[in-house]
Design a protein around this motif. Structure first.
Motif: not given
Length: 550
Positions: A152-176
């Motif tokens: 089904g569908a999943c929704h993600i909302e990204l506020p405009e100020d959060i989109a500009k923030h800096n982060t050191d995180e990296k994508p999580m590995t995809v595990q099936r």
């Protein structure tokens, strides 16, 4: 990196290929980040609803989610019908929306509304990103949930100020993960019931169009010879030419295929979904012996109370049953009713194959000709309206996912944008969408999208100049219908205005050559057919006098 860059990298890690949509100011950082992606293609649409239908069809054809994107406020509300359709038709999808700055969400503010709350009833999960470091977890969870049965569908909302923030995180590995499988003892119980039956029947729902499930179902039927009746969205789970294929069930009135259910002493439901075809229509007294086999436990309903539930990966359960059939040395059933039912349905399908009407074409003949033209792997999409009932009854399939019908939420406007996505997924196949003149106009603006991306699609419009399905139902119940009529555009001028090829066919003999010509044209083509919906009430009368074969 910037949060919007991380968001895109997470989507890339998940294998996202397409995002369809209309961006706004609040998506600006995300769009700049997306522009740098070499993996994800952004398809600019002319309306957010069209974008959602495109993402839905991509999900149905691939089993993986695509994204549909809108901005805050009206962009998000425009997405919701297509999102609801995807969610109830069990298609994986990511819904991506922008939002105003998190510093103004607590008060009255321009275009701000609680988008997450709005999407919760029509998605499996909806979440806003409140901290840039949470993006990898949120994307990983959304994609996993979207793919997990029932998809089904999943929704993600990204506020405009959060989109500009800096982060050191990296994508999580995809595990099936491997889906849980059914318990041996329960499968033994189900097999014992099947062995004891004399006239079993299978009702296959949309869970059976998963590739592995369809393969195992066909293996099971080759061994056991039990007849398979599919719901609208399960078309093609078994080959229409197989002698155990009893075609499609789902009309509100009793059809020939229902005779096989009436005669059955055991109903085996496989991947059956109540949103398509309610059990009170085939188990009115609630006394049928039922074995429920699906990824999930059954929905509670007084007309659907299975004596045995086999819960686990559907393909694996069918594989376990196949092992038991082999060990048993086969199964012996009385299949005379099944053979007679298939014989009578074939006669229904062939009834008008030689019709030569002029002026208005019979729906049965149009679909007969379409089936002759379409290859086993070619894809037909149905919009919602009276034509959908005819397609469900008269257009049969060789392979899964070659006839896409919205039959859970049932949204008009699905087929034109859906055909665009189908052509992007399978550019080597013939793609035909059949629409009513009402449903087609609901997303007519996507004709420009089809032309801009030069997709090879053919859209066939059945013209009756009214909301034909509503007229049919009102006529059937009340003996007349309210005013549901409207006017049509000049179809050839409309096609020309969008840079399409246009054709109007008012002779049965002209349909096949016109369609062949349209399929061979470069880019999108429109074929309009004045349709003889006098056949609607004739079918109602015919179904009211069904006498079951013996």
């Amino acid at each position: 990196m910037k949060a919007s860059d991380l968001f895109v990298k997470c989507l890339e890690t998940e294998g996202i290929e397409y995002i369809f949509g209309v961006p706004g100011e609040e998506n600006a950082d995300f769009m700049m980040s997306l522009e740098k992606s070499e993996q994800i293609k952004f398809i600019l649409t002319r309306h957010e609803q069209g974008a959602a239908f495109m993402a839905e069809v991509y999900g149905r054809l691939t089993g993986n989610p695509a994204g549909c994107l809108g901005t805050l406020g009206p962009g998000a509300t425009n997405l919701i019908t297509g999102v609801a359709d995807s969610n109830m038709d069990r298609s994986p999808m990511l819904v991506l929306t922008g939002q105003g700055a998190s510093t103004r969400l607590h008060k009255e503010s321009h275009q701000v509304m609680d988008v997450v709350a709005m999407f919760k009833p029509v998605t499996k999960w909806a979440q806003t990103i409140l901290h840039a470091n949470n993006i990898p977890e949120i994307v990983r969870k959304a994609v996993r949930l979207a793919r997990t049965e029932k998809p089904g569908a999943c929704h993600i909302e990204l506020p405009e100020d959060i989109a500009k923030h800096n982060t050191d995180e990296k994508p999580m590995t995809v595990q099936r993960f491997r889906r849980p499988v059914a318990d041996d003892k329960v499968v033994d119980q189900a097999f014992a019931k099947i062995k004891q039956a004399k006239h079993p029947i299978i009702i296959a729902g949309n869970g059976c169009i998963r590739k592995r499930a369809s393969k195992q179902l066909r293996d099971f039927c080759e061994k056991a010879r039990i007849g398979v009746i599919s719901t609208f969205m399960a078309k093609g789970c078994v080959d229409m030419d197989a002698d155990y294929c009893l075609y499609t069930v789902g009309l509100q009135a009793k059809d020939v295929v229902a005779c096989a259910i009436d005669a059955a002493d055991l109903v085996i439901t496989l991947g059956y979904d109540m949103v398509e075809y309610h059990p009170h229509l085939w188990n009115k007294s609630g006394d049928k012996e039922i074995v429920h086999i699906d990824f999930l436990p059954c929905e509670i309903d007084s007309h659907y109370h299975p004596q045995t539930e086999v819960v686990g990966d559907l393909a694996h359960t069918l594989w376990m049953l196949n092992q038991r059939v082999d060990a048993n040395g086969g199964l012996g059933f009385d299949l005379k009713q099944q053979a007679a039912t298939r014989r009578d349905i074939i006669a229904e399908l062939e009834l008008h194959k030689d019709d030569d009407s002029v002026g208005k074409l019979k729906p049965q003949k149009v679909l007969w000709d379409v089936r002759q033209l379409m290859g086993a792997q070619d894809i037909l999409l149905s919009d919602v309206g009276a034509h959908k009932m005819w397609i469900a009854r008269h257009y049969q399939c060789h392979e899964p996912n070659t006839c896409l019908i919205p039959n859970g939420f049932c949204s008009m406007g699905f087929a034109l944008p859906g055909a665009i996505a189908a052509a992007m997924v399978h550019p080597d196949r013939r793609i035909l969408a059949i629409c009513g003149d009402a449903g087609f106009m609901m997303n007519v603006q996507e004709m420009e999208t089809a032309r801009r991306y030069n997709v090879n699609i053919v859209i066939m419009v059945w013209e009756d100049k009214e909301y034909g399905l509503i007229a049919w139902k009102q006529q059937n119940e009340f003996g007349h219908h309210t005013d549901l009529s409207f006017n049509s555009p000049d179809w050839n001028q409309l096609a020309d205005a969008f840079g399409w090829r246009g054709h109007v066919v008012d002779k049965t003999s002209g349909l096949i050559p016109t369609l062949e010509s349209a399929f061979n044209e470069d880019g999108p083509s429109l074929v309009v057919v004045p349709i003889d919906y006098a056949e609607n009430m004739k079918l109602t009368e015919r179904l009211g006098n069904i006498s079951c074969p013996i």
